[in-house]
Design a protein around this motif. Sequence first.
Motif, mmCIF file in Angstrom:
data_model
loop_
_atom_site.group_PDB
_atom_site.id
_atom_site.type_symbol
_atom_site.label_atom_id
_atom_site.label_comp_id
_atom_site.label_asym_id
_atom_site.label_seq_id
_atom_site.Cartn_x
_atom_site.Cartn_y
_atom_site.Cartn_z
ATOM 1 N N ILE A 277 0.780 -1.209 0.016
ATOM 2 C CA ILE A 277 0.023 -0.170 -0.259
ATOM 3 C C ILE A 277 0.818 1.366 -0.054
ATOM 4 O O ILE A 277 1.974 1.316 0.383
ATOM 5 C CB ILE A 277 -1.125 -0.066 1.081
ATOM 6 C CG1 ILE A 277 -0.106 0.051 2.567
ATOM 7 C CG2 ILE A 277 -1.890 -1.156 1.156
ATOM 8 C CD1 ILE A 277 -1.121 0.281 3.736
ATOM 9 N N HIS A 278 0.204 2.252 -0.610
ATOM 10 C CA HIS A 278 0.915 3.597 -0.499
ATOM 11 C C HIS A 278 0.097 4.539 -0.151
ATOM 12 O O HIS A 278 -1.203 5.093 -0.990
ATOM 13 C CB HIS A 278 1.270 3.937 -1.997
ATOM 14 C CG HIS A 278 2.384 3.042 -2.415
ATOM 15 N ND1 HIS A 278 3.620 2.870 -2.465
ATOM 16 C CD2 HIS A 278 2.231 1.736 -3.379
ATOM 17 C CE1 HIS A 278 4.396 2.010 -3.081
ATOM 18 N NE2 HIS A 278 3.462 1.183 -3.496
ATOM 19 N N ILE A 279 0.255 5.406 0.918
ATOM 20 C CA ILE A 279 -0.767 6.237 1.737
ATOM 21 C C ILE A 279 0.150 7.570 1.730
ATOM 22 O O ILE A 279 1.158 7.652 2.231
ATOM 23 C CB ILE A 279 -1.030 5.932 3.120
ATOM 24 C CG1 ILE A 279 -1.909 4.483 2.986
ATOM 25 C CG2 ILE A 279 -1.999 7.065 3.564
ATOM 26 C CD1 ILE A 279 -2.066 3.955 4.304
ATOM 27 N N PRO A 280 -0.421 8.739 1.116
ATOM 28 C CA PRO A 280 0.310 9.970 0.979
ATOM 29 C C PRO A 280 0.353 10.586 2.475
ATOM 30 O O PRO A 280 -0.315 10.304 3.246
ATOM 31 C CB PRO A 280 -0.504 10.752 0.008
ATOM 32 C CG PRO A 280 -1.966 10.454 0.189
ATOM 33 C CD PRO A 280 -1.725 8.916 0.418
ATOM 34 N N LYS A 281 1.623 11.466 2.438
ATOM 35 C CA LYS A 281 1.551 12.326 3.702
ATOM 36 C C LYS A 281 0.440 13.368 3.777
ATOM 37 O O LYS A 281 -0.177 13.409 2.734
ATOM 38 C CB LYS A 281 2.961 13.304 3.744
ATOM 39 C CG LYS A 281 4.159 12.613 3.876
ATOM 40 C CD LYS A 281 5.212 13.768 4.140
ATOM 41 C CE LYS A 281 6.604 13.068 4.159
ATOM 42 N NZ LYS A 281 7.714 14.179 3.943
ATOM 43 N N PHE A 282 0.161 13.615 5.116
ATOM 44 C CA PHE A 282 -1.186 14.199 5.063
ATOM 45 C C PHE A 282 -1.085 15.852 4.066
ATOM 46 O O PHE A 282 -1.791 16.316 3.718
ATOM 47 C CB PHE A 282 -1.573 14.846 6.512
ATOM 48 C CG PHE A 282 -2.100 13.657 7.379
ATOM 49 C CD1 PHE A 282 -3.203 13.281 7.187
ATOM 50 C CD2 PHE A 282 -1.289 13.004 8.277
ATOM 51 C CE1 PHE A 282 -3.718 12.200 7.710
ATOM 52 C CE2 PHE A 282 -1.994 11.930 9.065
ATOM 53 C CZ PHE A 282 -3.242 11.514 8.861
#
Length: 339
Positions: free
Chosen positions: A298-303
């Motif tokens: 998975i790849h979750i972006p910085k806020f």
Amino acid sequence: MSVNILAIESSCDDTSCAVISDGFLLSNVIASQKVHEAYGGVVPELASRAHQQNIIPVVHEALRQSGLSKEDLSAIAFTRGPGLMGSLLVGTSFAKGFSLALGKPLVDVNHLQGHVMAHFIQVKGEESNLPNFPFLCLLVSGGNSQIILVKSYKDMEVLGQTIDDAAGEAFDKCAKVMGLPYPGGPVIDRLAKEGNPKAFALNKPQVPGYDYSFSGLKTSFLYLLRDELKVNPNFVEERKCDLCASLQYTVVEILMAKLRKAVKDLGIKEVAVAGGVSANSALRAAFEDHGRRYGWKIHIPKFSYTTDNAAMVAIAAYFKYQDGDFCDISLPPFSRVTI
């Protein structure tokens, strides 16, 4: 010689400017507009006026933070669309004028592709977890809900999208009928942490393929409030946290069900999330859970890269610059388009 790109993002109500050098982010400045809170949504005319006030100070600050001068720039990039036409015109006009004044090439960026490419933003000294092509990206925001097959930085295919309302719009509209402030998404996220996600059963539309629908969910939520308020006028205030938790749970369930189907059908287990709603804690937790349960990478972006920002425009433009894919100065912005 370094490739230095200054990028401008002005598609909605955030004025942003970023500078990258050889693919690494040097600055990313964002000026948000508080004027819309009183109206419960973005007012296009007020947005464009605020962009006019903000754009020069934002560009100046981005250059200052980057440590570069305008003469060091290799190209000027900007969001050409989709978005609010008045807002886009401010950023487009400034970028074109700056490009002409400096004699530097112009690079136009599709706003939606920019959100996807946010996963390729790198900062020196920070660990990077870059996606490998091909990967699937769930793009969710106030105006878009899409599952995208990303074959390369310039080859993206929309597999499914909302046929009516976007997930972020559903959050904001449901928050509004509960009397919560705008934008409603972050408020719902905060209140949901104290509620029961199974307290209320809400509509989950059955739409074929990978497409989404959130209008039925909004309607069922509205009818729930209408019926319960007849019995108890204090219903919303007394059950606010449970309402938020149930709404958030349902939206995330709808989003993830279609994404699971796409992953299974295509056999691609490299999966990313992008867009404003990717800041939602329940959606981020669902991605973490699916990564563990199904073996997804998975790849979750910085806020800081979830909402509209120029860093994502800059990195998308960096790849286009390397291909010599420049924009003619005569091309106008566009308000509606797909990837």
